[in-house]
Design a protein around this motif. Sequence first.
Motif, PDB file in Angstrom:
ATOM      1  N   LEU A 195     -12.793   4.706   9.353  1.00  0.00           N
ATOM      2  CA  LEU A 195     -14.183   4.266   9.225  1.00  0.00           C
ATOM      3  C   LEU A 195     -14.939   4.368  10.543  1.00  0.00           C
ATOM      4  N   GLY A 196     -14.220   4.508  11.642  1.00  0.00           N
ATOM      5  CA  GLY A 196     -14.860   4.605  12.953  1.00  0.00           C
ATOM      6  C   GLY A 196     -15.517   3.307  13.383  1.00  0.00           C
ATOM      7  N   ILE A 197     -14.901   2.185  13.020  1.00  0.00           N
ATOM      8  CA  ILE A 197     -15.459   0.868  13.349  1.00  0.00           C
ATOM      9  C   ILE A 197     -14.482   0.094  14.221  1.00  0.00           C
ATOM     10  N   ARG A 198     -14.994  -0.953  14.850  1.00  0.00           N
ATOM     11  CA  ARG A 198     -14.121  -1.896  15.542  1.00  0.00           C
ATOM     12  C   ARG A 198     -13.471  -2.799  14.485  1.00  0.00           C
ATOM     13  N   PRO A 199     -12.292  -3.339  14.763  1.00  0.00           N
ATOM     14  CA  PRO A 199     -11.639  -4.220  13.789  1.00  0.00           C
ATOM     15  C   PRO A 199     -12.527  -5.370  13.307  1.00  0.00           C
ATOM     16  N   ASP A 200     -13.328  -5.965  14.203  1.00  0.00           N
ATOM     17  CA  ASP A 200     -14.172  -7.088  13.799  1.00  0.00           C
ATOM     18  C   ASP A 200     -15.328  -6.667  12.888  1.00  0.00           C
ATOM     19  N   GLN A 201     -15.589  -5.361  12.771  1.00  0.00           N
ATOM     20  CA  GLN A 201     -16.656  -4.875  11.892  1.00  0.00           C
ATOM     21  C   GLN A 201     -16.182  -4.659  10.454  1.00  0.00           C
ATOM     22  N   ALA A 202     -14.888  -4.743  10.231  1.00  0.00           N
ATOM     23  CA  ALA A 202     -14.365  -4.630   8.869  1.00  0.00           C
ATOM     24  C   ALA A 202     -14.810  -5.850   8.076  1.00  0.00           C
ATOM     25  N   GLN A 203     -15.214  -5.643   6.833  1.00  0.00           N
ATOM     26  CA  GLN A 203     -15.682  -6.754   5.996  1.00  0.00           C
ATOM     27  C   GLN A 203     -14.774  -7.045   4.804  1.00  0.00           C
ATOM     28  N   GLY A 204     -14.109  -6.030   4.293  1.00  0.00           N
ATOM     29  CA  GLY A 204     -13.289  -6.243   3.110  1.00  0.00           C
ATOM     30  C   GLY A 204     -11.969  -5.505   3.211  1.00  0.00           C
ATOM     31  N   TYR A 205     -11.013  -5.909   2.336  1.00  0.00           N
ATOM     32  CA  TYR A 205      -9.722  -5.235   2.317  1.00  0.00           C
ATOM     33  C   TYR A 205      -9.015  -5.426   0.998  1.00  0.00           C
ATOM     34  N   GLY A 206      -7.953  -4.656   0.810  1.00  0.00           N
ATOM     35  CA  GLY A 206      -7.114  -4.752  -0.374  1.00  0.00           C
ATOM     36  C   GLY A 206      -5.852  -3.943  -0.165  1.00  0.00           C
ATOM     37  N   LYS A 207      -4.877  -4.128  -1.058  1.00  0.00           N
ATOM     38  CA  LYS A 207      -3.601  -3.422  -0.948  1.00  0.00           C
ATOM     39  C   LYS A 207      -3.070  -3.135  -2.346  1.00  0.00           C
ATOM     40  N   ALA A 208      -2.267  -2.080  -2.458  1.00  0.00           N
ATOM     41  CA  ALA A 208      -1.702  -1.719  -3.757  1.00  0.00           C
ATOM     42  C   ALA A 208      -0.494  -0.826  -3.551  1.00  0.00           C
ATOM     43  N   ALA A 209       0.365  -0.757  -4.569  1.00  0.00           N
ATOM     44  CA  ALA A 209       1.526   0.123  -4.517  1.00  0.00           C
ATOM     45  C   ALA A 209       1.813   0.684  -5.906  1.00  0.00           C
ATOM     46  N   LEU A 210       2.216   1.937  -5.920  1.00  0.00           N
ATOM     47  CA  LEU A 210       2.569   2.648  -7.142  1.00  0.00           C
ATOM     48  C   LEU A 210       4.023   3.094  -7.002  1.00  0.00           C
ATOM     49  N   VAL A 211       4.881   2.568  -7.866  1.00  0.00           N
ATOM     50  CA  VAL A 211       6.313   2.838  -7.804  1.00  0.00           C
ATOM     51  C   VAL A 211       6.652   3.983  -8.745  1.00  0.00           C
ATOM     52  N   GLY A 212       7.492   4.911  -8.252  1.00  0.00           N
ATOM     53  CA  GLY A 212       7.965   5.997  -9.106  1.00  0.00           C
ATOM     54  C   GLY A 212       8.886   5.487 -10.196  1.00  0.00           C
ATOM     55  N   ALA A 213       9.209   6.368 -11.146  1.00  0.00           N
ATOM     56  CA  ALA A 213       9.931   5.977 -12.360  1.00  0.00           C
ATOM     57  C   ALA A 213      11.296   5.360 -12.112  1.00  0.00           C
ATOM     58  N   GLU A 214      11.950   5.663 -10.994  1.00  0.00           N
ATOM     59  CA  GLU A 214      13.275   5.110 -10.738  1.00  0.00           C
ATOM     60  C   GLU A 214      13.233   3.781  -9.979  1.00  0.00           C
ATOM     61  N   GLY A 215      12.021   3.275  -9.750  1.00  0.00           N
ATOM     62  CA  GLY A 215      11.875   1.998  -9.070  1.00  0.00           C
ATOM     63  C   GLY A 215      11.420   0.922 -10.031  1.00  0.00           C
ATOM     64  N   GLU A 216      11.243  -0.283  -9.510  1.00  0.00           N
ATOM     65  CA  GLU A 216      10.767  -1.391 -10.334  1.00  0.00           C
ATOM     66  C   GLU A 216       9.580  -2.064  -9.659  1.00  0.00           C
ATOM     67  N   LEU A 217       8.807  -2.795 -10.442  1.00  0.00           N
ATOM     68  CA  LEU A 217       7.616  -3.456  -9.901  1.00  0.00           C
ATOM     69  C   LEU A 217       7.958  -4.411  -8.773  1.00  0.00           C
ATOM     70  N   GLU A 218       9.143  -5.003  -8.820  1.00  0.00           N
ATOM     71  CA  GLU A 218       9.541  -5.935  -7.768  1.00  0.00           C
ATOM     72  C   GLU A 218       9.677  -5.233  -6.420  1.00  0.00           C
ATOM     73  N   HIS A 219       9.924  -3.938  -6.435  1.00  0.00           N
ATOM     74  CA  HIS A 219       9.958  -3.168  -5.187  1.00  0.00           C
ATOM     75  C   HIS A 219       8.567  -3.142  -4.563  1.00  0.00           C
ATOM     76  N   ALA A 220       7.552  -2.956  -5.388  1.00  0.00           N
ATOM     77  CA  ALA A 220       6.166  -2.987  -4.892  1.00  0.00           C
ATOM     78  C   ALA A 220       5.818  -4.377  -4.378  1.00  0.00           C
ATOM     79  N   ALA A 221       6.240  -5.407  -5.111  1.00  0.00           N
ATOM     80  CA  ALA A 221       5.955  -6.782  -4.693  1.00  0.00           C
ATOM     81  C   ALA A 221       6.599  -7.082  -3.346  1.00  0.00           C
ATOM     82  N   ALA A 222       7.821  -6.599  -3.137  1.00  0.00           N
ATOM     83  CA  ALA A 222       8.518  -6.848  -1.870  1.00  0.00           C
ATOM     84  C   ALA A 222       7.787  -6.197  -0.699  1.00  0.00           C
TER      85      ALA A 222
END
Length: 195
Positions: A71-98
Amino acid sequence: MTRAKIRKLVTVVEEVRAEMGRAVSPPTRRAAAIAVIENPFAGRYVEDLEPLMAIGEELGGILGEAAVRALGIRPDQAQGYGKAALVGAEGELEHAAAILHPRLGKPLRAAVEKGAALVPSNKKRGPMGHPLDIPLGHKDAAYVRSHFDGMEVSVNDAPRPDEILVAVAVTDSGRPLPRVGGLRHEEAEGKDGLR
């Protein structure tokens, strides 16, 4: 510390300049930093997911800093955030949670300076190229409605069945042309993560 086996890093920046024929000035911008990593527990049940928690801590810093840099900003200029994970077929949702929950947040908060509010998250299982929605919220005050949003990302060749796609998004603003009321960014105190 366990190190993530990263196959690929992808960074995407989205800038909205107009909405419904109206100019958005300044433009709203959000960036997603994505890591495609090997899932060390693909295809088998493992009770102790500590190695994935350590990987989450490592990726929180790598991806948070990459999104801020994009974004070309200073860390204090960030206003929002989020996170997510997509697990392949041989994994489980708990892997994403971990990866997402126990430790990724602390280095992400350091990358955006403060981060008093909970980091919105999403986890799912899917094939290569599957879309992943990263939920977004204000980094310091959950009651700032203008920052309830999301960013969809995908990587055409990930995740493979034995991989996990891990994504962090950072914004420098809320939605384009917000008008549903609530606490404004300028009014947020960030003391309790709510207001």
